[in-house]
Scaffold this motif. Structure first.
Motif, PDB file in Angstrom:
ATOM      1  N   ILE A 104       2.750   0.972 -11.358  1.00 53.18           N
ATOM      2  CA  ILE A 104       4.160   1.928 -11.318  1.00 53.18           C
ATOM      3  C   ILE A 104       4.091   2.577 -12.664  1.00 53.18           C
ATOM      4  O   ILE A 104       3.919   2.000 -13.782  1.00 53.18           O
ATOM      5  N   GLN A 105       4.649   3.952 -12.707  1.00 55.83           N
ATOM      6  CA  GLN A 105       4.446   4.750 -13.884  1.00 55.83           C
ATOM      7  C   GLN A 105       5.645   5.466 -14.048  1.00 55.83           C
ATOM      8  O   GLN A 105       6.135   5.931 -12.829  1.00 55.83           O
ATOM      9  N   ALA A 106       6.572   5.542 -15.037  1.00 51.41           N
ATOM     10  CA  ALA A 106       7.701   6.145 -15.117  1.00 51.41           C
ATOM     11  C   ALA A 106       7.487   6.974 -16.479  1.00 51.41           C
ATOM     12  O   ALA A 106       7.262   6.436 -17.517  1.00 51.41           O
ATOM     13  N   ALA A 107       7.958   8.249 -16.643  1.00 52.47           N
ATOM     14  CA  ALA A 107       8.203   9.076 -17.749  1.00 52.47           C
ATOM     15  C   ALA A 107       9.256   8.316 -18.715  1.00 52.47           C
ATOM     16  O   ALA A 107       9.294   8.535 -19.727  1.00 52.47           O
ATOM     17  N   ALA A 146       7.025   7.934 -11.058  1.00 52.38           N
ATOM     18  CA  ALA A 146       8.594   8.873 -11.388  1.00 52.38           C
ATOM     19  C   ALA A 146       8.365   9.666 -12.564  1.00 52.38           C
ATOM     20  O   ALA A 146       8.272   9.291 -13.382  1.00 52.38           O
ATOM     21  N   GLY A 147       9.005  10.916 -12.246  1.00 51.13           N
ATOM     22  CA  GLY A 147       9.299  11.843 -13.483  1.00 51.13           C
ATOM     23  C   GLY A 147      10.067  11.475 -14.487  1.00 51.13           C
ATOM     24  O   GLY A 147      10.223  11.714 -15.589  1.00 51.13           O
ATOM     25  N   GLN A 148      11.140  10.432 -13.731  1.00 44.40           N
ATOM     26  CA  GLN A 148      12.228  10.070 -14.673  1.00 44.40           C
ATOM     27  C   GLN A 148      11.903   8.513 -14.872  1.00 44.40           C
ATOM     28  O   GLN A 148      11.373   7.885 -15.476  1.00 44.40           O
ATOM     29  N   GLY A 182      -2.403  -8.743 -12.011  1.00 45.98           N
ATOM     30  CA  GLY A 182      -2.948  -7.299 -11.778  1.00 45.98           C
ATOM     31  C   GLY A 182      -2.050  -6.274 -11.632  1.00 45.98           C
ATOM     32  O   GLY A 182      -2.461  -4.920 -11.323  1.00 45.98           O
ATOM     33  N   VAL A 183      -0.838  -6.168 -11.927  1.00 45.68           N
ATOM     34  CA  VAL A 183       0.090  -4.977 -12.135  1.00 45.68           C
ATOM     35  C   VAL A 183      -0.322  -3.942 -13.472  1.00 45.68           C
ATOM     36  O   VAL A 183      -0.406  -4.448 -14.256  1.00 45.68           O
ATOM     37  N   ARG A 184      -0.322  -2.683 -13.063  1.00 44.55           N
ATOM     38  CA  ARG A 184      -0.494  -1.659 -14.005  1.00 44.55           C
ATOM     39  C   ARG A 184       0.973  -0.994 -13.965  1.00 44.55           C
ATOM     40  O   ARG A 184       1.445  -0.403 -13.103  1.00 44.55           O
ATOM     41  N   MET A 185       1.455  -1.172 -15.371  1.00 42.06           N
ATOM     42  CA  MET A 185       2.749  -0.358 -15.654  1.00 42.06           C
ATOM     43  C   MET A 185       2.852   0.287 -16.765  1.00 42.06           C
ATOM     44  O   MET A 185       2.269   0.042 -17.812  1.00 42.06           O
ATOM     45  N   THR A 186       3.401   1.784 -16.686  1.00 37.93           N
ATOM     46  CA  THR A 186       3.281   2.562 -17.636  1.00 37.93           C
ATOM     47  C   THR A 186       4.864   3.044 -17.780  1.00 37.93           C
ATOM     48  O   THR A 186       5.213   3.778 -16.914  1.00 37.93           O
ATOM     49  N   ALA A 187       5.630   2.743 -18.848  1.00 35.87           N
ATOM     50  CA  ALA A 187       6.901   3.449 -19.147  1.00 35.87           C
ATOM     51  C   ALA A 187       6.826   4.266 -20.375  1.00 35.87           C
ATOM     52  O   ALA A 187       6.434   3.972 -21.495  1.00 35.87           O
ATOM     53  N   GLY A 188       7.222   5.367 -20.188  1.00 37.05           N
ATOM     54  CA  GLY A 188       7.440   6.389 -21.294  1.00 37.05           C
ATOM     55  C   GLY A 188       8.325   6.167 -22.310  1.00 37.05           C
ATOM     56  O   GLY A 188       8.358   6.282 -23.683  1.00 37.05           O
ATOM     57  N   GLY A 205       0.765  -1.080   0.004  1.00 32.77           N
ATOM     58  CA  GLY A 205      -0.030  -0.030  -0.073  1.00 32.77           C
ATOM     59  C   GLY A 205       0.721   1.349  -0.113  1.00 32.77           C
ATOM     60  O   GLY A 205       0.149   2.505   0.164  1.00 32.77           O
ATOM     61  N   ALA A 206       2.096   1.225  -0.289  1.00 32.68           N
ATOM     62  CA  ALA A 206       2.990   2.496  -0.349  1.00 32.68           C
ATOM     63  C   ALA A 206       2.539   3.257  -1.342  1.00 32.68           C
ATOM     64  O   ALA A 206       1.994   2.816  -2.590  1.00 32.68           O
ATOM     65  N   ASP A 207       2.495   4.576  -1.184  1.00 33.49           N
ATOM     66  CA  ASP A 207       2.238   5.667  -2.102  1.00 33.49           C
ATOM     67  C   ASP A 207       3.396   6.632  -2.517  1.00 33.49           C
ATOM     68  O   ASP A 207       3.592   7.494  -1.372  1.00 33.49           O
ATOM     69  N   VAL A 208       3.879   6.553  -3.519  1.00 38.93           N
ATOM     70  CA  VAL A 208       5.237   7.335  -3.690  1.00 38.93           C
ATOM     71  C   VAL A 208       5.271   7.972  -5.112  1.00 38.93           C
ATOM     72  O   VAL A 208       4.865   7.433  -6.118  1.00 38.93           O
ATOM     73  N   THR A 209       5.503   9.412  -4.936  1.00 37.49           N
ATOM     74  CA  THR A 209       5.538   9.969  -6.091  1.00 37.49           C
ATOM     75  C   THR A 209       6.790  11.234  -6.033  1.00 37.49           C
ATOM     76  O   THR A 209       6.906  11.771  -5.083  1.00 37.49           O
ATOM     77  N   VAL A 210       7.537  11.061  -6.995  1.00 37.67           N
ATOM     78  CA  VAL A 210       8.877  12.024  -7.039  1.00 37.67           C
ATOM     79  C   VAL A 210       8.806  12.456  -8.418  1.00 37.67           C
ATOM     80  O   VAL A 210       8.442  11.866  -9.450  1.00 37.67           O
ATOM     81  N   SER A 211       9.659  13.554  -8.627  1.00 33.74           N
ATOM     82  CA  SER A 211       9.828  14.130 -10.045  1.00 33.74           C
ATOM     83  C   SER A 211      11.172  13.751 -10.520  1.00 33.74           C
ATOM     84  O   SER A 211      11.220  13.950 -11.907  1.00 33.74           O
ATOM     85  N   GLU A 212      11.941  12.988 -10.093  1.00 33.17           N
ATOM     86  CA  GLU A 212      13.200  12.303 -10.847  1.00 33.17           C
ATOM     87  C   GLU A 212      13.006  10.664 -10.823  1.00 33.17           C
ATOM     88  O   GLU A 212      12.053  10.134 -11.319  1.00 33.17           O
ATOM     89  N   ASN A 213      14.293  10.235 -10.125  1.00 34.69           N
ATOM     90  CA  ASN A 213      14.132   8.988 -10.036  1.00 34.69           C
ATOM     91  C   ASN A 213      13.566   8.214  -8.800  1.00 34.69           C
ATOM     92  O   ASN A 213      13.843   8.737  -7.690  1.00 34.69           O
TER      93      ASN A 213
END
Length: 244
Positions: A141-144, A84-86, A191-197, A18-26
């Protein structure tokens, strides 16, 4: 002589359920082990018979065992959200190849001197790392940039036994064994939702270096010597993406 050495830590890097982490870089989660277990047994046995008859007996036995069995794990827990922003990097590593004097190393030597000598040397080097990197069920998990989930195992095991006896009747038996049993996995849960830019990498990689030597020697008038080596490698390295 009897010598034993063990290295069996548990090393973890993770985000819990249940962790919730949002960062602008890595976002980087990494767990790493560099372990060394060395065992060295040396046996000397000498028997002296004041009457100088063949009932003089010397028996020297050396047993040496070195074992490296780490548990190394890196993961994002169930129902967690990581943005993650990066880049997002998960990496588990058990490293012996590049680190000097690391791994499981066992050595033993035995010698004896008497009218009758029976000598044994048994050497065991065991490497059983358990390495895993994973994204657990129902995480998002989502990363640009890039997402990488990597698990690496670099295992070393060496065993060396030597024997020498110098009685009237000399019997020398040397046995050297190495067991390499890595369990290495990289996985994505259900059931993992993953998005990589940019890119996504899922990698489990294992390599092994094994060195086993047995030198049997006996210097008796009646000379019986035997040297045996045994190597066992049971590698289970896997990658898995579970059903969505």
């Amino acid at each position: 002589a009897d010598s034993e050495a063990y290295a069996k830590p548990t090393i973890s890097a993770y985000l819990g359920t249940g962790a919730d982490v949002t960062v602008s870089e890595n976002v980087v989660l990494q767990s790493r082990s560099i372990l060394d277990a060395d065992s060295d047994a040396k046996g000397i046995s000498i028997a002296v018979n004041p009457w100088m008859i063949l009932s003089s007996v010397a028996i020297g036995v050396s047993i040496s065992k070195a074992e490296v069995t780490p548990t190394v794990e890196t993961y994002i827990g169930e129902h967690s959200s990581v943005v993650a922003g990066q880049n997002i990097t998960l990496h588990s590593l058990h490293e012996c190849h590049e680190a000097p004097d690391s791994g499981a190393a066992a050595y033993a030597s035995a010698s004896g001197g008497a009218a009758l000598v029976g000598r044994g040397t048994v050497v065991d080097a065991v490497a059983k790392p358990q390495i895993s990197t994973s994204v657990k069920n129902s995480a998002t998990i989502q990363a640009a940039g890039n997402i990488s989930v990597n698990s690496e195992s670099r295992t070393d095991a060496s065993a060396e036994g030597t024997g020498k006896s110098g009685g009237f009747v000399g019997v020398g038996v040397v046995e050297s064994n190495a067991d390499v049993v890595p369990r290495n996995s990289a996985s994505i849960g259900e059931g993992v939702r993953m998005t990589a830019g940019q890119s996504f990498t899922l990698l489990a990689d294992s390599s092994h270096t094994v060195d086993v030597r047995a030198i049997g020697g006996s210097g008796g008038v009646v000379d019986i010597s035997q040297a045996e080596t045994f190597i066992s490698v049971d590698d289970q390295t896997t990658t898995e993406i579970a059903d969505g």
